[in-house]
Design a protein around this motif. Structure first.
Motif, PDB file in Angstrom:
ATOM      1  N   UNK A 159       0.874  -1.189  -0.027  1.00  0.00           N
ATOM      2  CA  UNK A 159       0.016   0.080   0.032  1.00  0.00           C
ATOM      3  C   UNK A 159       0.910   1.163  -0.147  1.00  0.00           C
ATOM      4  N   UNK A 160       0.097   2.349  -0.250  1.00  0.00           N
ATOM      5  CA  UNK A 160       1.048   3.741  -0.329  1.00  0.00           C
ATOM      6  C   UNK A 160      -0.155   4.713   0.110  1.00  0.00           C
ATOM      7  N   UNK A 161       0.374   5.780   1.014  1.00  0.00           N
ATOM      8  CA  UNK A 161      -0.416   6.701   1.260  1.00  0.00           C
ATOM      9  C   UNK A 161       0.509   7.948   0.665  1.00  0.00           C
ATOM     10  N   UNK A 162      -0.434   9.024   0.085  1.00  0.00           N
ATOM     11  CA  UNK A 162       0.299  10.009  -0.597  1.00  0.00           C
ATOM     12  C   UNK A 162       0.496  11.157   0.552  1.00  0.00           C
ATOM     13  N   UNK A 215      -5.267  10.464  -0.542  1.00  0.00           N
ATOM     14  CA  UNK A 215      -5.400   9.106  -1.479  1.00  0.00           C
ATOM     15  C   UNK A 215      -4.551   8.145  -0.670  1.00  0.00           C
ATOM     16  N   UNK A 216      -5.241   6.804  -0.797  1.00  0.00           N
ATOM     17  CA  UNK A 216      -4.835   5.604  -0.102  1.00  0.00           C
ATOM     18  C   UNK A 216      -4.695   4.810  -1.581  1.00  0.00           C
ATOM     19  N   UNK A 217      -3.392   4.054  -1.360  1.00  0.00           N
ATOM     20  CA  UNK A 217      -3.479   3.040  -2.902  1.00  0.00           C
ATOM     21  C   UNK A 217      -3.112   1.733  -2.384  1.00  0.00           C
ATOM     22  N   UNK A 277      -7.108   7.749   5.213  1.00  0.00           N
ATOM     23  CA  UNK A 277      -5.787   8.210   5.149  1.00  0.00           C
ATOM     24  C   UNK A 277      -5.245   8.347   6.659  1.00  0.00           C
ATOM     25  N   UNK A 278      -6.044   9.098   7.241  1.00  0.00           N
ATOM     26  CA  UNK A 278      -5.420   9.679   8.668  1.00  0.00           C
ATOM     27  C   UNK A 278      -5.801   8.340   9.773  1.00  0.00           C
TER      28      UNK A 278
END
Length: 323
Positions: free
Chosen positions: A84-87, A92-94, A134-135
């Motif tokens: 996963x990835x957080x911008x 955005x959450x990926x 996200x948070x």
């Protein structure tokens, strides 16, 4: 002369943020440009405009998903920890994977209708715009935008730990059943050390190595792989089928493997005792009787165990040379 401001967001990010329901004034502030510039970008890219005063999302998602523990939430958290990835620049959450099927399962679990996007390397990404999600990932579970290096093991209730590990394994793990090895790869030593402790406490045989610029955590031995699979797939709901099928190649239960290992150790000890006894009496019959086997068993050992055969022949050679 006024210097032209530099936009800090890509055009694709501006469009996505707008489609996720963010106001042009907020996008402009984050991009370090004017609202007029944002409107121009949207117009040039033929983005469907939201009626004034209406901020209905184009895509839906259960924003509060990561607030409540469940088997599937733990799985998704583990999967996100791996892939996963957080911008750091927008909300955005990926989730990324080469296998789109698991991303479709994740999308359904999150009650989302966001599209999957494939890049030029064949990797699919599920991009979800949600400030709340996200948070929650950051504040409740310790995820960061620099997750690959700074990843820490979240505080996971014991009953959900196996589901978290299954999710992380599906995202960043590999199994080679013929070699009896499970491998996890990562850059965060702290996280992999925590994982190793979890595995060691359950009796899995493990190794941790630094390979070039990343770490590899291994689970090794046939019995450990069986125990690991029994643990992570107990009460399974979401999982990658191709990895699960690798473990299904094992035909024996853990108790049968323990018996088999115990028997192998006993036979190994008997072979060692035979060589020691034979080196003193130089009589195959006496040595066989001394450890409780017959000559037929000795013949089978000699035909099927090259190391034992070499030890046996070395003793015979010493005797011949001495006499």
């Amino acid at each position: 002369m006024t210097r032209k401001k530099k936009c800090t967001l890509e055009i694709t990010e501006i469009i996505q943020m707008y489609e996720e329901g963010e106001k042009t004034v907020d996008i402009a502030r984050r991009a370090n440009v004017s609202t007029r510039y944002i409107n121009s970008v949207l117009q040039q890219n033929k983005v469907e405009r939201t009626p004034h005063g209406s901020w209905k999302r184009k895509y839906r998602v259960n924003e509060d998903y990561f607030k409540t523990w469940s088997n599937n939430m733990a799985y998704l958290l583990g999967f996100f920890a791996a892939d996963g990835y957080i911008s750091s620049r927008n909300h955005t959450v990926c989730f990324s994977q080469k296998d789109p099927d698991i991303l479709e399962q994740i999308r359904e679990e999150l009650q989302s209708n966001h599209p999957l996007v494939m890049n030029n390397t064949g990797v699919y990404t599920l991009i979800i715009g949600s400030k709340v999600m996200k948070y929650d990932l950051m504040n409740l579970h310790g995820m960061t935008s620099d997750k690959s290096n700074a990843l820490q093991m979240p505080e996971i209730p014991e009953k959900y730990l196996s589901h978290f590990v299954r999710g992380y394994f599906d995202g960043d793990g590999n199994v080679t059943y013929e070699g009896y090895t499970v491998t996890f790869v990562g850059n965060s030593l702290a996280f992999l050390l925590s994982m190793k402790s979890v595995f060691d406490l359950r009796g899995f045989k493990t190794k941790l190595k630094l390979v070039r610029n990343h770490y590899r955590l291994f689970i090794v031995s046939r019995l450990s792989l069986k125990m690991f699979a029994d643990w992570i797939y107990r009460e399974k709901e979401m999982y990658l089928e191709r990895k699960y099928l690798e473990f299904e190649k094992e035909s024996l239960e853990a108790t049968e493997l323990i018996d088999k290992i115990s028997t192998a150790k006993t036979i190994s000890e008997k072979k060692k005792n035979f060589i020691e006894l034979y080196s003193h009496c130089i009589d195959e019959n006496k040595a066989c009787k001394g450890i409780g086997i017959d000559l037929n068993t000795l013949d089978i050992w000699l035909r099927n165990d090259l190391e034992f055969e070499d030890q046996f022949n070395q003793v015979k050679k010493v005797v011949r040379d001495f006499t």
